[in-house]
Write a protein that holds these residues in place. Structure first.
Motif, PDB file in Angstrom:
ATOM      1  N   LEU A  41      40.979 126.546  61.297  1.00  0.00           N
ATOM      2  CA  LEU A  41      39.913 125.764  60.654  1.00  0.00           C
ATOM      3  C   LEU A  41      38.944 126.733  59.982  1.00  0.00           C
ATOM      4  O   LEU A  41      38.404 127.627  60.629  1.00  0.00           O
ATOM      5  N   HIS A  42      38.760 126.556  58.690  1.00  0.00           N
ATOM      6  CA  HIS A  42      37.809 127.386  57.938  1.00  0.00           C
ATOM      7  C   HIS A  42      37.169 126.485  56.883  1.00  0.00           C
ATOM      8  O   HIS A  42      37.042 125.282  57.114  1.00  0.00           O
ATOM      9  N   GLY A  43      36.753 127.015  55.763  1.00  0.00           N
ATOM     10  CA  GLY A  43      36.120 126.172  54.764  1.00  0.00           C
ATOM     11  C   GLY A  43      36.104 126.825  53.414  1.00  0.00           C
ATOM     12  O   GLY A  43      36.602 127.939  53.229  1.00  0.00           O
TER      13      GLY A  43
ATOM     14  N   VAL B 222      29.353 146.518  45.829  1.00  0.00           N
ATOM     15  CA  VAL B 222      30.745 146.064  45.861  1.00  0.00           C
ATOM     16  C   VAL B 222      30.776 144.593  46.267  1.00  0.00           C
ATOM     17  O   VAL B 222      29.921 144.130  47.017  1.00  0.00           O
ATOM     18  N   ARG B 223      31.766 143.867  45.735  1.00  0.00           N
ATOM     19  CA  ARG B 223      31.858 142.423  45.952  1.00  0.00           C
ATOM     20  C   ARG B 223      33.123 142.074  46.718  1.00  0.00           C
ATOM     21  O   ARG B 223      34.196 142.612  46.450  1.00  0.00           O
ATOM     22  N   ASP B 224      33.017 141.154  47.657  1.00  0.00           N
ATOM     23  CA  ASP B 224      34.157 140.605  48.381  1.00  0.00           C
ATOM     24  C   ASP B 224      33.839 139.127  48.657  1.00  0.00           C
ATOM     25  O   ASP B 224      32.886 138.593  48.092  1.00  0.00           O
ATOM     26  N   HIS B 225      34.622 138.471  49.493  1.00  0.00           N
ATOM     27  CA  HIS B 225      34.260 137.084  49.806  1.00  0.00           C
ATOM     28  C   HIS B 225      34.814 136.697  51.158  1.00  0.00           C
ATOM     29  O   HIS B 225      35.652 137.384  51.737  1.00  0.00           O
ATOM     30  N   MET B 226      34.287 135.572  51.680  1.00  0.00           N
ATOM     31  CA  MET B 226      34.794 135.050  52.946  1.00  0.00           C
ATOM     32  C   MET B 226      34.732 133.522  52.885  1.00  0.00           C
ATOM     33  O   MET B 226      33.927 132.953  52.166  1.00  0.00           O
ATOM     34  N   MET B 227      35.624 132.872  53.648  1.00  0.00           N
ATOM     35  CA  MET B 227      35.728 131.415  53.651  1.00  0.00           C
ATOM     36  C   MET B 227      35.600 130.936  55.091  1.00  0.00           C
ATOM     37  O   MET B 227      36.476 131.231  55.903  1.00  0.00           O
ATOM     38  N   ILE B 228      34.530 130.193  55.362  1.00  0.00           N
ATOM     39  CA  ILE B 228      34.243 129.826  56.751  1.00  0.00           C
ATOM     40  C   ILE B 228      33.924 128.333  56.880  1.00  0.00           C
ATOM     41  O   ILE B 228      33.559 127.672  55.908  1.00  0.00           O
ATOM     42  N   ALA B 229      34.078 127.815  58.094  1.00  0.00           N
ATOM     43  CA  ALA B 229      33.595 126.475  58.431  1.00  0.00           C
ATOM     44  C   ALA B 229      32.390 126.628  59.344  1.00  0.00           C
ATOM     45  O   ALA B 229      32.286 127.599  60.102  1.00  0.00           O
ATOM     46  N   HIS B 230      31.469 125.696  59.247  1.00  0.00           N
ATOM     47  CA  HIS B 230      30.327 125.682  60.183  1.00  0.00           C
ATOM     48  C   HIS B 230      29.554 124.383  60.006  1.00  0.00           C
ATOM     49  O   HIS B 230      29.828 123.588  59.112  1.00  0.00           O
ATOM     50  N   SER B 231      28.608 124.150  60.903  1.00  0.00           N
ATOM     51  CA  SER B 231      27.657 123.053  60.736  1.00  0.00           C
ATOM     52  C   SER B 231      26.264 123.624  60.999  1.00  0.00           C
ATOM     53  O   SER B 231      26.135 124.690  61.595  1.00  0.00           O
ATOM     54  N   LEU B 232      25.267 122.937  60.533  1.00  0.00           N
ATOM     55  CA  LEU B 232      23.893 123.426  60.669  1.00  0.00           C
ATOM     56  C   LEU B 232      23.080 122.401  61.452  1.00  0.00           C
ATOM     57  O   LEU B 232      23.238 121.190  61.274  1.00  0.00           O
ATOM     58  N   ARG B 233      22.210 122.878  62.350  1.00  0.00           N
ATOM     59  CA  ARG B 233      21.427 121.977  63.194  1.00  0.00           C
ATOM     60  C   ARG B 233      19.987 121.880  62.693  1.00  0.00           C
ATOM     61  O   ARG B 233      19.319 122.899  62.521  1.00  0.00           O
ATOM     62  N   GLY B 234      19.511 120.654  62.465  1.00  0.00           N
ATOM     63  CA  GLY B 234      18.147 120.453  62.002  1.00  0.00           C
ATOM     64  C   GLY B 234      18.134 119.451  60.854  1.00  0.00           C
ATOM     65  O   GLY B 234      18.983 119.510  59.969  1.00  0.00           O
ATOM     66  N   GLU B 235      17.155 118.545  60.894  1.00  0.00           N
ATOM     67  CA  GLU B 235      17.112 117.476  59.881  1.00  0.00           C
ATOM     68  C   GLU B 235      17.029 118.021  58.461  1.00  0.00           C
ATOM     69  O   GLU B 235      17.475 117.391  57.501  1.00  0.00           O
TER      70      GLU B 235
ATOM     71  N   ALA C 152      26.802 118.023  59.218  1.00  0.00           N
ATOM     72  CA  ALA C 152      28.204 117.751  59.553  1.00  0.00           C
ATOM     73  C   ALA C 152      29.028 119.033  59.401  1.00  0.00           C
ATOM     74  O   ALA C 152      28.644 119.944  58.676  1.00  0.00           O
ATOM     75  N   LEU C 153      30.144 119.073  60.102  1.00  0.00           N
ATOM     76  CA  LEU C 153      31.040 120.221  59.945  1.00  0.00           C
ATOM     77  C   LEU C 153      31.561 120.246  58.507  1.00  0.00           C
ATOM     78  O   LEU C 153      32.126 119.264  58.015  1.00  0.00           O
ATOM     79  N   HIS C 154      31.328 121.348  57.839  1.00  0.00           N
ATOM     80  CA  HIS C 154      31.806 121.529  56.461  1.00  0.00           C
ATOM     81  C   HIS C 154      32.195 123.000  56.310  1.00  0.00           C
ATOM     82  O   HIS C 154      32.565 123.626  57.292  1.00  0.00           O
ATOM     83  N   GLY C 155      32.140 123.554  55.131  1.00  0.00           N
ATOM     84  CA  GLY C 155      32.518 124.951  54.969  1.00  0.00           C
ATOM     85  C   GLY C 155      31.945 125.541  53.712  1.00  0.00           C
ATOM     86  O   GLY C 155      31.244 124.863  52.945  1.00  0.00           O
ATOM     87  N   ALA C 156      32.258 126.806  53.510  1.00  0.00           N
ATOM     88  CA  ALA C 156      31.759 127.496  52.317  1.00  0.00           C
ATOM     89  C   ALA C 156      32.622 128.707  52.029  1.00  0.00           C
ATOM     90  O   ALA C 156      33.152 129.339  52.942  1.00  0.00           O
TER      91      ALA C 156
END
Lengths: 132, 132, 132, 132, 132, 132
Positions: B27-29, F6-19, F26-30
């Motif tokens: 699971l990633h995003g 230098v430039r690279d990238h990463m692909m992750i899922a996460h959710s954030l807490r707080g109104e 909600a669980l999403h990604g970036a």
């Protein structure tokens, strides 16, 4: 199929007529970042699509005829909605005429098509492509 | 041929099934920067390809149905590998349906094709194009 | 030091007074792609620099006050050369005022600086940065 | 039609023969940012155009054969003007050969076309596309 | 603090001496997309940081002194590793000298700093900034 | 002051807490396109800020520790809102530790600062900079 693209830009004022344009019916303006693409199936004797120096010069001349102007007052556009789409065609047609009359060199007579993209912002652009 | 493109984005979580995906089986995003291109041979009476405001709104609605979600839990994608390629088709097909039902205006009924590109990073993107 | 940047754009017409501006003394226009950067040394309780949703909304409101206009006819700019540099300051100062009055939320009161960059083309941009 | 594109780059020295090249007849160099696009009409069983990891690896291998070299001294280019257009074809043809021999996996045998774009600067790029 | 940036590019051949450079010890080349930033605290009487036309011309002249050359054979760089960092300083120092001697106009004498960024690819760039 | 990025990238899922995070709770990604900038006042004996090859490798290792993961399930982030700002600091701090322990070479011990920018989309990014 091969292609070469050169980029330039122009900064114009204009307004658009028609309810569909909403606030853009008022006099406003745009920077158009202009990409002109030249296409052909076979490279010429120099192994190029077109003399890129001349292509850049001619594109610069074409956008220079439009830049730093209020298009609402240009005779060439009387009665015409100068939308991004329409301006892409204007740039492409004017480049095509310059190709036809030899301004890009004899090698350019082998070109088969032109495409022009006008970027009006980081989130919107329009293109027009035609045969030569 | 004319075209107009509008850009938006969506941020989703998902996982991919199949050894070919290597670490992306976890699971990633991704952020997908989404470019939707609308094509037609002849401009409409307003000299445009499509009402760009409506096109942007409808694209925003389509990506809004996907964004901030875990696609692994969306019923619409049960049993589907939500690859970048597959999601490009989903966005294109949903936009095509909105064109067909008139959400982009009557002028948009003259559109002939749609292409959607999803940029998943600065070094990879996927596209799907279809007729209308 | 932390920062968050949001991007928007505006499309305006204007002319510039002074020989230094050459052809830009004529009425023309520009798309300004606008980057607004918010800075602070320590993140707030939510681990953010600023509520990015509110920041984007307020930036959109500020550029909306300028976009689709002829700045030569705006009372706010009477007697002012609306150069890219000057407009960067206008956007930054208006954002700063919105921060000060709480439009970006209480958390934003901890912001220490703002920088605004206006891209006028792919080859030229201007910035203004200030403390809060 | 679906496509997937991966980006890499190469840094080379070379000179060009022919008056049309003006100052580029002298030994100079270029960074080419290289976009390789793979096309097919129907996705494979994994819902992809091509294994993007393998596609990136093979593109990296192909540009690695050219990068950090003086192309004027490469036997492969003896008697050839190594224009941006010509190098786009070289990269595309070498990728096509790798597809044909299975380096991108069996799934890649379903690919129908390749396009390669070499960006030589922020204002100029060239492309070559071919069938597979 | 205000700034204005203009972008140009140059295409050079060179080699680098030292094990740290790995394959870049061989003769190769690069396109450097060059961003020159001019800074000052207060705008001049025309509401600008610098005459952007002159700034672009002088940057073009400075990169023109380097472009389409093999830097290994330039007397100015004898015994110097022409790294991206070092070349950023060369461009900045040469621009600073032009500011000092009035080539960018009297208004430019109020400039306080210059920064130059050389992009060597889509994934690497170097900068040098200095006071005036 | 000199810098190299230098430039690279990463692909992750996460959710954030707080109104304040709205739908991003909600669980999403970036996809985060990650720019790591290394700064120093004086170049080393090779005329460089840092061995760019090692810098790229270490950045790749740092983003590799985060990519293709659900950050909500990473022990390192228990109780932490993994905002873009916070992740920029994580990447910068982990790079700083690698500099300190010699992973970027002895020359890198002369580095004075690091800045990390995470681009989460074409319209939003966050940075963190720190001394070394």
């Amino acid at each position: 199929m091969f292609s070469v693209t050169v980029r330039d830009h122009m900064m114009i004022a204009h307004s658009l007529r028609g309810e569909v344009f909403g606030p853009a019916q008022a006099l406003h303006g745009a920077t158009f970042v202009v990409d002109a693409t030249f296409r052909r199936s076979v490279l010429d004797a120099d192994n190029i699509v077109v003399d890129i120096g001349r292509a850049a010069e001619e594109l610069h001349a074409v956008v220079g005829e439009l830049s730093y102007r209020n298009l609402d007052e240009e005779a060439a556009f009387a009665g015409t909605n100068t939308t991004t789409e329409a301006l892409a065609q204007v740039v492409a047609d004017r480049l095509a005429e310059r190709v036809r009359t030899g301004a890009l060199g004899d090698g350019a007579l082998g070109l088969e098509g032109i495409a022009v993209t006008l970027h009006e912002s980081h989130i919107a652009w329009a293109s027009y492509e035609r045969a030569l």
